[in-house]
Write a protein that holds these residues in place. Structure first.
Motif, PDB file in Angstrom:
ATOM      1  N   VAL A  76       0.841  -1.205   0.000  1.00  0.00           N
ATOM      2  CA  VAL A  76       0.000   0.000   0.000  1.00  0.00           C
ATOM      3  C   VAL A  76       0.873   1.252   0.000  1.00  0.00           C
ATOM      4  O   VAL A  76       0.596   2.219  -0.722  1.00  0.00           O
ATOM      5  CB  VAL A  76      -0.976  -0.015   1.201  1.00  0.00           C
ATOM      6  N   LEU A  77       1.942   1.239   0.779  1.00  0.00           N
ATOM      7  CA  LEU A  77       2.857   2.378   0.825  1.00  0.00           C
ATOM      8  C   LEU A  77       3.501   2.622  -0.543  1.00  0.00           C
ATOM      9  O   LEU A  77       3.562   3.764  -1.021  1.00  0.00           O
ATOM     10  CB  LEU A  77       3.938   2.144   1.883  1.00  0.00           C
ATOM     11  N   VAL A  78       3.948   1.561  -1.189  1.00  0.00           N
ATOM     12  CA  VAL A  78       4.538   1.687  -2.522  1.00  0.00           C
ATOM     13  C   VAL A  78       3.500   2.222  -3.503  1.00  0.00           C
ATOM     14  O   VAL A  78       3.801   3.111  -4.318  1.00  0.00           O
ATOM     15  CB  VAL A  78       5.124   0.331  -2.997  1.00  0.00           C
ATOM     16  N   ALA A  79       2.276   1.720  -3.426  1.00  0.00           N
ATOM     17  CA  ALA A  79       1.218   2.196  -4.331  1.00  0.00           C
ATOM     18  C   ALA A  79       0.955   3.683  -4.142  1.00  0.00           C
ATOM     19  O   ALA A  79       0.780   4.417  -5.121  1.00  0.00           O
ATOM     20  CB  ALA A  79      -0.066   1.391  -4.100  1.00  0.00           C
ATOM     21  N   LEU A  80       0.941   4.138  -2.891  1.00  0.00           N
ATOM     22  CA  LEU A  80       0.710   5.564  -2.638  1.00  0.00           C
ATOM     23  C   LEU A  80       1.835   6.422  -3.212  1.00  0.00           C
ATOM     24  O   LEU A  80       1.579   7.490  -3.789  1.00  0.00           O
ATOM     25  CB  LEU A  80       0.551   5.811  -1.136  1.00  0.00           C
ATOM     26  N   PHE A  81       3.073   5.979  -3.067  1.00  0.00           N
ATOM     27  CA  PHE A  81       4.187   6.749  -3.614  1.00  0.00           C
ATOM     28  C   PHE A  81       4.253   6.661  -5.135  1.00  0.00           C
ATOM     29  O   PHE A  81       4.706   7.597  -5.790  1.00  0.00           O
ATOM     30  CB  PHE A  81       5.516   6.331  -2.973  1.00  0.00           C
ATOM     31  N   VAL A  82       3.787   5.562  -5.703  1.00  0.00           N
ATOM     32  CA  VAL A  82       3.690   5.466  -7.163  1.00  0.00           C
ATOM     33  C   VAL A  82       2.712   6.527  -7.658  1.00  0.00           C
ATOM     34  O   VAL A  82       2.981   7.240  -8.628  1.00  0.00           O
ATOM     35  CB  VAL A  82       3.238   4.054  -7.601  1.00  0.00           C
ATOM     36  N   ALA A 109       9.491   4.141  -6.136  1.00  0.00           N
ATOM     37  CA  ALA A 109       8.357   3.277  -5.814  1.00  0.00           C
ATOM     38  C   ALA A 109       8.000   2.406  -7.023  1.00  0.00           C
ATOM     39  O   ALA A 109       7.630   1.236  -6.863  1.00  0.00           O
ATOM     40  CB  ALA A 109       7.160   4.110  -5.376  1.00  0.00           C
ATOM     41  N   ARG A 110       8.117   2.965  -8.203  1.00  0.00           N
ATOM     42  CA  ARG A 110       7.866   2.187  -9.417  1.00  0.00           C
ATOM     43  C   ARG A 110       8.887   1.067  -9.544  1.00  0.00           C
ATOM     44  O   ARG A 110       8.556  -0.058  -9.922  1.00  0.00           O
ATOM     45  CB  ARG A 110       7.911   3.119 -10.638  1.00  0.00           C
ATOM     46  N   ILE A 111      10.139   1.351  -9.195  1.00  0.00           N
ATOM     47  CA  ILE A 111      11.190   0.334  -9.258  1.00  0.00           C
ATOM     48  C   ILE A 111      10.941  -0.747  -8.208  1.00  0.00           C
ATOM     49  O   ILE A 111      11.078  -1.943  -8.486  1.00  0.00           O
ATOM     50  CB  ILE A 111      12.577   0.985  -9.098  1.00  0.00           C
ATOM     51  N   VAL A 112      10.551  -0.345  -6.999  1.00  0.00           N
ATOM     52  CA  VAL A 112      10.255  -1.326  -5.947  1.00  0.00           C
ATOM     53  C   VAL A 112       9.076  -2.208  -6.370  1.00  0.00           C
ATOM     54  O   VAL A 112       9.116  -3.433  -6.181  1.00  0.00           O
ATOM     55  CB  VAL A 112       9.963  -0.608  -4.605  1.00  0.00           C
ATOM     56  N   ALA A 113       8.052  -1.620  -6.953  1.00  0.00           N
ATOM     57  CA  ALA A 113       6.904  -2.399  -7.426  1.00  0.00           C
ATOM     58  C   ALA A 113       7.341  -3.394  -8.496  1.00  0.00           C
ATOM     59  O   ALA A 113       6.866  -4.539  -8.524  1.00  0.00           O
ATOM     60  CB  ALA A 113       5.812  -1.468  -7.973  1.00  0.00           C
ATOM     61  N   THR A 114       8.260  -2.980  -9.351  1.00  0.00           N
ATOM     62  CA  THR A 114       8.767  -3.871 -10.394  1.00  0.00           C
ATOM     63  C   THR A 114       9.524  -5.046  -9.783  1.00  0.00           C
ATOM     64  O   THR A 114       9.322  -6.198 -10.181  1.00  0.00           O
ATOM     65  CB  THR A 114       9.684  -3.088 -11.363  1.00  0.00           C
TER      66      THR A 114
END
Length: 185
Positions: free
Chosen positions: A104-110, A117-122
């Motif tokens: 959820v935190l990564v999605a909010l920063f995306v 955050a996009r790199i972490v999601a990847t």
């Protein structure tokens, strides 16, 4: 009146033409690909939350017990088996909650346009592909949740690396940097 003297060298101390600060870049407009990627990441977190009770019920089933006994190299007593299941349950709950919070935190920063955050999601989406190995051991509901937990982040990452999304992330970075170095502008 004293007239200002130009600097003794040829270097200008004010890089802006006419001693005027650069115009602020416009705040980037979030494209639909980033919004869709955000919602796909949130949907993946919801699927993870749904999978917690499903996983717990499977871990307390006779099938799971039998698989532990069959794969064990040594004989396990009933109390040891209960301890292993209790520890596995607690560990599963802990990592599921942490994973959901991070997702959820990564999605909010995306959504805010942070490229990290996009790199972490990847990275998480790629690592999630290893979950395909669990499809053979899981029940049908767990298999569906596993597939959804893999497909949703991968689809989100595809959306987040499309050209409009990349332009949004680059524009967001430029906008944040301008605001950081020109706080009054």
């Amino acid at each position: 009146m004293s007239e200002q003297q130009p600097p003794a060298n040829n270097y200008s101390y004010n890089a802006y033409a006419g001693n005027q600060p650069a115009a602020a870049p416009a705040a980037p407009v979030r494209p639909k690909q980033v919004d869709l990627g955000f919602w796909l990441l949130i949907a993946a977190a919801v699927v993870s939350a749904i999978s917690i009770p499903v996983t717990l019920s499977w871990m307390n089933s006779d099938d799971f017990r039998n698989s532990l006994v069959e794969t064990s190299a040594v004989a396990i007593s009933a109390s040891e088996l209960d301890a292993v299941i209790a520890f596995s349950t607690a560990l599963s709950i802990f990592f599921a909650v942490v994973s959901i919070a991070v997702a959820v935190l990564v999605a909010l920063f995306v959504r805010k346009g942070y490229n990290w955050a996009r790199i972490v999601a990847t990275v998480f989406a790629v690592l999630g592909l290893f979950g395909l190995a669990n499809l053979t051991t899981a029940g049908s509901l767990m298999a569906v949740l596993t597939v959804l937990g893999i497909v949703l982040p991968v689809a989100a990452v595809i959306m987040l690396w499309m050209k409009p999304s990349t332009e949004y992330f680059n524009g967001s970075k430029a906008y944040r940097q301008f605001k950081k170095y020109n706080p009054g502008a």
